[in-house]
Design a protein around this motif. Structure first.
Motif, PDB file in Angstrom:
ATOM      1  N   PRO A 207       0.870  -1.134  -0.067  1.00 47.27           N
ATOM      2  CA  PRO A 207       0.142   0.136  -0.048  1.00 47.27           C
ATOM      3  C   PRO A 207       0.918   1.236  -0.058  1.00 47.27           C
ATOM      4  CG  PRO A 207      -0.148  -1.048   2.123  1.00 47.27           C
ATOM      5  CD  PRO A 207       0.540  -2.133   1.039  1.00 47.27           C
ATOM      6  N   ILE A 208       1.980   1.010   0.669  1.00 45.78           N
ATOM      7  CA  ILE A 208       2.913   2.433   0.774  1.00 45.78           C
ATOM      8  C   ILE A 208       3.409   2.747  -0.710  1.00 45.78           C
ATOM      9  CG2 ILE A 208       5.230   3.305   1.510  1.00 45.78           C
ATOM     10  CD1 ILE A 208       3.025   3.456   3.488  1.00 45.78           C
ATOM     11  N   ALA A 209       3.770   1.544  -1.449  1.00 42.17           N
ATOM     12  CA  ALA A 209       4.367   1.966  -2.964  1.00 42.17           C
ATOM     13  C   ALA A 209       3.000   2.203  -3.697  1.00 42.17           C
ATOM     14  CB  ALA A 209       4.591   0.364  -3.303  1.00 42.17           C
ATOM     15  N   ALA A 210       1.786   1.862  -3.298  1.00 44.44           N
ATOM     16  CA  ALA A 210       0.497   2.374  -4.112  1.00 44.44           C
ATOM     17  C   ALA A 210       0.455   3.635  -4.197  1.00 44.44           C
ATOM     18  CB  ALA A 210      -0.566   1.382  -3.782  1.00 44.44           C
ATOM     19  N   VAL A 211       0.519   4.394  -2.787  1.00 45.55           N
ATOM     20  CA  VAL A 211       0.129   5.923  -2.471  1.00 45.55           C
ATOM     21  C   VAL A 211       1.544   6.670  -2.815  1.00 45.55           C
ATOM     22  CG1 VAL A 211      -1.723   4.885  -0.719  1.00 45.55           C
ATOM     23  CG2 VAL A 211       0.666   5.513  -0.017  1.00 45.55           C
ATOM     24  N   ASN A 212       2.706   6.005  -3.010  1.00 46.33           N
ATOM     25  CA  ASN A 212       3.854   6.973  -3.065  1.00 46.33           C
ATOM     26  C   ASN A 212       3.792   7.855  -4.177  1.00 46.33           C
ATOM     27  OD1 ASN A 212       6.442   7.680  -2.286  1.00 46.33           O
ATOM     28  ND2 ASN A 212       7.181   6.533  -3.686  1.00 46.33           N
ATOM     29  N   ASN A 213       2.932   7.540  -5.200  1.00 45.15           N
ATOM     30  CA  ASN A 213       2.862   8.520  -6.395  1.00 45.15           C
ATOM     31  C   ASN A 213       1.814   9.614  -5.738  1.00 45.15           C
ATOM     32  OD1 ASN A 213       4.518   7.104  -7.876  1.00 45.15           O
ATOM     33  ND2 ASN A 213       3.054   5.509  -8.720  1.00 45.15           N
ATOM     34  N   THR A 214       1.140   9.355  -4.946  1.00 44.19           N
ATOM     35  CA  THR A 214       0.217  10.601  -4.525  1.00 44.19           C
ATOM     36  C   THR A 214       0.859  11.400  -3.476  1.00 44.19           C
ATOM     37  OG1 THR A 214      -1.765   9.162  -5.234  1.00 44.19           O
ATOM     38  CG2 THR A 214      -2.182  11.005  -3.686  1.00 44.19           C
ATOM     39  N   ILE A 215       1.269  10.959  -2.412  1.00 42.41           N
ATOM     40  CA  ILE A 215       1.942  11.666  -1.183  1.00 42.41           C
ATOM     41  C   ILE A 215       3.460  10.941  -1.125  1.00 42.41           C
ATOM     42  CG2 ILE A 215      -0.261  11.716  -0.150  1.00 42.41           C
ATOM     43  CD1 ILE A 215       0.642   9.225   1.745  1.00 42.41           C
ATOM     44  N   GLN A 216       4.213  11.969  -0.902  1.00 47.09           N
ATOM     45  CA  GLN A 216       5.711  11.823  -0.564  1.00 47.09           C
ATOM     46  C   GLN A 216       5.708  11.173   0.796  1.00 47.09           C
ATOM     47  OE1 GLN A 216       7.957  15.054  -1.478  1.00 47.09           O
ATOM     48  NE2 GLN A 216       7.456  15.343  -3.690  1.00 47.09           N
ATOM     49  N   ILE A 217       6.657   9.973   0.815  1.00 51.99           N
ATOM     50  CA  ILE A 217       6.868   9.110   2.139  1.00 51.99           C
ATOM     51  C   ILE A 217       7.635  10.460   3.414  1.00 51.99           C
ATOM     52  CG2 ILE A 217       8.057   7.346   3.164  1.00 51.99           C
ATOM     53  CD1 ILE A 217       5.865   6.766   1.280  1.00 51.99           C
ATOM     54  N   ALA A 218       8.490  11.093   3.039  1.00 53.67           N
ATOM     55  CA  ALA A 218       8.932  11.907   4.196  1.00 53.67           C
ATOM     56  C   ALA A 218       7.969  12.964   4.824  1.00 53.67           C
ATOM     57  CB  ALA A 218      10.186  12.777   3.469  1.00 53.67           C
ATOM     58  N   PRO A 219       7.164  13.706   4.137  1.00 49.38           N
ATOM     59  CA  PRO A 219       6.103  14.178   4.771  1.00 49.38           C
ATOM     60  C   PRO A 219       5.150  13.297   5.577  1.00 49.38           C
ATOM     61  CG  PRO A 219       6.555  15.291   2.668  1.00 49.38           C
ATOM     62  CD  PRO A 219       7.129  14.085   2.541  1.00 49.38           C
ATOM     63  N   PHE A 220       4.968  12.336   4.799  1.00 47.95           N
ATOM     64  CA  PHE A 220       3.886  11.123   5.497  1.00 47.95           C
ATOM     65  C   PHE A 220       4.413  10.627   6.865  1.00 47.95           C
ATOM     66  CE2 PHE A 220       1.961   7.081   5.823  1.00 47.95           C
ATOM     67  CZ  PHE A 220       0.779   7.427   6.274  1.00 47.95           C
ATOM     68  N   ALA A 221       5.638  10.493   6.876  1.00 42.50           N
ATOM     69  CA  ALA A 221       6.132   9.680   8.136  1.00 42.50           C
ATOM     70  C   ALA A 221       6.194  10.916   9.077  1.00 42.50           C
ATOM     71  CB  ALA A 221       7.827   9.254   7.692  1.00 42.50           C
ATOM     72  N   THR A 222       6.705  12.021   8.662  1.00 42.59           N
ATOM     73  CA  THR A 222       6.959  13.248   9.730  1.00 42.59           C
ATOM     74  C   THR A 222       5.364  13.465  10.572  1.00 42.59           C
ATOM     75  OG1 THR A 222       8.689  14.219   8.391  1.00 42.59           O
ATOM     76  CG2 THR A 222       7.569  15.690  10.204  1.00 42.59           C
ATOM     77  N   MET A 223       4.389  13.249   9.550  1.00 41.75           N
ATOM     78  CA  MET A 223       3.042  13.393   9.817  1.00 41.75           C
ATOM     79  C   MET A 223       2.851  12.677  11.027  1.00 41.75           C
ATOM     80  SD  MET A 223      -0.570  13.051   7.920  1.00 41.75           S
ATOM     81  CE  MET A 223      -0.234  11.326   8.604  1.00 41.75           C
ATOM     82  N   LEU A 224       3.243  11.325  10.779  1.00 39.12           N
ATOM     83  CA  LEU A 224       2.778  10.106  11.648  1.00 39.12           C
ATOM     84  C   LEU A 224       3.672  10.458  13.057  1.00 39.12           C
ATOM     85  CD1 LEU A 224       3.143   6.890   9.453  1.00 39.12           C
ATOM     86  CD2 LEU A 224       1.143   8.300  10.529  1.00 39.12           C
ATOM     87  N   ALA A 225       5.025  10.885  12.854  1.00 40.32           N
ATOM     88  CA  ALA A 225       5.776  11.027  14.004  1.00 40.32           C
ATOM     89  C   ALA A 225       5.042  12.152  14.888  1.00 40.32           C
ATOM     90  CB  ALA A 225       7.238  11.496  13.713  1.00 40.32           C
ATOM     91  N   GLY A 226       4.764  13.315  14.123  1.00 39.46           N
ATOM     92  CA  GLY A 226       3.897  14.493  14.860  1.00 39.46           C
ATOM     93  C   GLY A 226       2.642  14.056  15.585  1.00 39.46           C
ATOM     94  N   CYS A 227       1.888  13.182  14.722  1.00 40.44           N
ATOM     95  CA  CYS A 227       0.587  12.950  15.421  1.00 40.44           C
ATOM     96  C   CYS A 227       0.604  11.705  16.711  1.00 40.44           C
ATOM     97  CB  CYS A 227      -0.228  12.256  14.421  1.00 40.44           C
ATOM     98  SG  CYS A 227      -0.975  13.424  13.009  1.00 40.44           S
ATOM     99  N   LEU A 228       1.717  10.832  16.661  1.00 40.50           N
ATOM    100  CA  LEU A 228       1.862   9.979  17.523  1.00 40.50           C
ATOM    101  C   LEU A 228       2.945  10.152  18.386  1.00 40.50           C
ATOM    102  CD1 LEU A 228       1.167   6.805  14.976  1.00 40.50           C
ATOM    103  CD2 LEU A 228      -0.583   8.167  16.303  1.00 40.50           C
ATOM    104  N   LEU A 229       4.197  10.221  17.879  1.00 43.63           N
ATOM    105  CA  LEU A 229       5.281  10.454  18.833  1.00 43.63           C
ATOM    106  C   LEU A 229       5.321  11.710  19.627  1.00 43.63           C
ATOM    107  CD1 LEU A 229       8.340   8.781  16.861  1.00 43.63           C
ATOM    108  CD2 LEU A 229       6.615   7.615  18.597  1.00 43.63           C
ATOM    109  N   GLY A 230       4.799  12.775  18.850  1.00 47.13           N
ATOM    110  CA  GLY A 230       4.784  14.126  19.572  1.00 47.13           C
ATOM    111  C   GLY A 230       3.825  14.028  20.729  1.00 47.13           C
ATOM    112  N   PRO A 231       2.480  13.789  20.708  1.00 48.34           N
ATOM    113  CA  PRO A 231       2.013  13.574  22.049  1.00 48.34           C
ATOM    114  C   PRO A 231       2.327  12.590  23.057  1.00 48.34           C
ATOM    115  CG  PRO A 231       0.258  13.501  20.131  1.00 48.34           C
ATOM    116  CD  PRO A 231       2.036  13.463  19.618  1.00 48.34           C
ATOM    117  N   ILE A 232       3.027  11.541  22.558  1.00 52.70           N
ATOM    118  CA  ILE A 232       3.641  10.565  23.604  1.00 52.70           C
ATOM    119  C   ILE A 232       4.790  11.242  24.312  1.00 52.70           C
ATOM    120  CG2 ILE A 232       5.006   8.369  23.827  1.00 52.70           C
ATOM    121  CD1 ILE A 232       3.200   7.288  21.812  1.00 52.70           C
TER     122      ILE A 232
END
Length: 413
Positions: A207-232
């Motif tokens: 699924p990551i390979a499928a959506v990679n053409n729509t969203i870039q992985i670096a901003p997406f990974a940073t978003m996950l870090a902000g949404c999950l690791l930031g609050p933790i």
């Protein structure tokens, strides 16, 4: 991994023409900017996003993730853990610098023919393999060895993550519901859980390979870090630095913080990559030299003779408030998650303390708090107030002066 990085750098130096050629091509096209101090949070990369945003990104990874905590606990004492962190810091800085130079080398190589714009490749993730095959493809087997060396560097990270995930499931779930399970069965079960988690992680590649053409992985990974690791990390900070915070206030703050980061991060992806509503801050690229690649021309223009358009009036746009929020640089997301959790946690904890009988709450052991900040609170708030929240250490306590509100230094006089 380091050998592969160095080999790619050496090949790039030979191909492009040395350090000076690579550096000049990046500097002349505005790829290198150490003096960008723009305070607009929408500016994608500045000095502040690199220092403050980078700090907010790496702090949760090193201070609030189970794999890292497990690594710290695997050494004999705190002093050794600190030494390993220092060694890791220099290693990480080395890898980051080498990787950044490889990125500069790839741009200098394809300054006149952007492989993505020319449709030679489909996404930025394919730039490095494309460069390796282009430069070293004439040496059979060598490109595979170099790319394999780079990917092997991720195995230690993946293995430690799977190990920590398995340990968490065993300790928090299996032992909780089956406390009498013998060690032999736990060992077998841990191997099964690790295998299943590895398979699930591998399946996420598709699924990551499928959506990679729509969203870039670096901003997406940073978003996950902000949404999950930031609050933790914010919750860890509240627990270590502010004795009067409580569970309800912290959990409420974490939930709202996840919502704030999710709104900003997901909105940015949908509005920017899907609907193309966000300001375009990409630097100018050209395909003027691609005719040489296609064999339709034998003339190779000088990169320094090409006029690159440096003007990008994206700030002159009059966007709606939601577009401006979604335009905030993705690098700030972890900081937003940390800051919102801490601020909201303090506010909600104060509301909970005022609306309930906080004196009946369970005291928290003094050893769990940050010692320097505890000294500060002891001087500012007094010992008597802190004793309402903290259980003094039996052996060595800065709160062991009775119920006098004066600090230790004043009480001793």
């Amino acid at each position: 991994m380091l050998v592969s990085l160095l080999a790619i750098i050496i090949a790039g130096l030979v191909e492009v023409g040395g350090f000076s050629a690579i550096f000049e091509r990046n500097r002349e096209t505005n790829r290198i900017s150490f003096s960008n101090v723009d305070v607009d949070p929408r500016t994608r990369h500045t000095l502040w996003t690199s220092i403050i945003g980078g700090l907010a990104f790496w702090l949760p990874i090193y201070a609030a993730t189970q794999p890292q905590i497990q690594r710290y606990n695997s050494v004999s004492n705190l002093r050794t853990a600190r030494k390993t962190l220092i060694i890791n810091m220099f290693g990480l800085m080395t890898i980051m610098l080498l990787s950044s130079w490889i990125g500069m080398t790839i741009f200098a190589k394809y300054i006149l023919c952007d492989p993505i714009s020319a449709k030679f490749i489909n996404s930025p993730d394919q730039l490095l393999p494309f460069f390796v095959m282009d430069v070293l493809g004439k040496y059979p087997g060598l490109p595979g060895l170099l790319v394999g060396g780079l990917t092997c560097g991720t195995l230690s990270t993946i293995s430690s993550a799977l190990n920590s995930l398995t340990a968490t499931i065993i300790e928090d779930f299996v032992k909780y519901y089956r406390p009498n399970l013998p060690d032999q069965k736990l060992t077998v079960l841990s191997k099964i859980i690790s295998t299943v988690c590895g398979i699930v992680a591998f399946l996420f590649v598709f699924p990551i390979a499928a959506v990679n053409n729509t969203i870039q992985i670096a901003p997406f990974a940073t978003m996950l870090a902000g949404c999950l690791l930031g609050p933790i990390f914010g919750a860890f900070t509240l627990g270590m630095f502010f004795p009067w915070t409580n569970e309800l206030g912290t959990l409420s703050a974490m939930g709202i913080s996840v919502g704030i980061c999710g709104f900003q991060g997901i909105g940015s992806i949908l509005a920017g990559r899907v609907e193309n509503k966000l300001p375009n801050q990409k630097l100018f690229l050209t395909t003027v030299g691609c005719e040489v690649w296609n064999g339709t021309s034998s003339y190779t223009p000088d990169p320094m003779d090409i006029s690159f358009d440096y003007t990008n009036p994206w700030k002159e746009r009059e966007d709606s408030w939601e577009i401006q929020i979604w335009s905030i640089s993705y690098v700030w997301l972890p900081g937003i998650g940390i800051g919102s959790t801490i601020i909201l946690g303090l506010i909600f904890s104060a509301i909970v303390n005022m609306s309930s009988n906080w004196k009946k709450r369970k005291l928290v052991p003094e050893r769990l708090f940050s010692f320097p900040l505890l000294h500060l609170w002891q001087r500012v708030l007094g010992v008597k107030y802190l004793r309402n929240w903290i259980e003094p250490d039996e052996h060595h306590s800065i709160l062991g002066v009775g119920h006098d509100e004066k600090p230790i230094s004043d009480a001793s006089t």
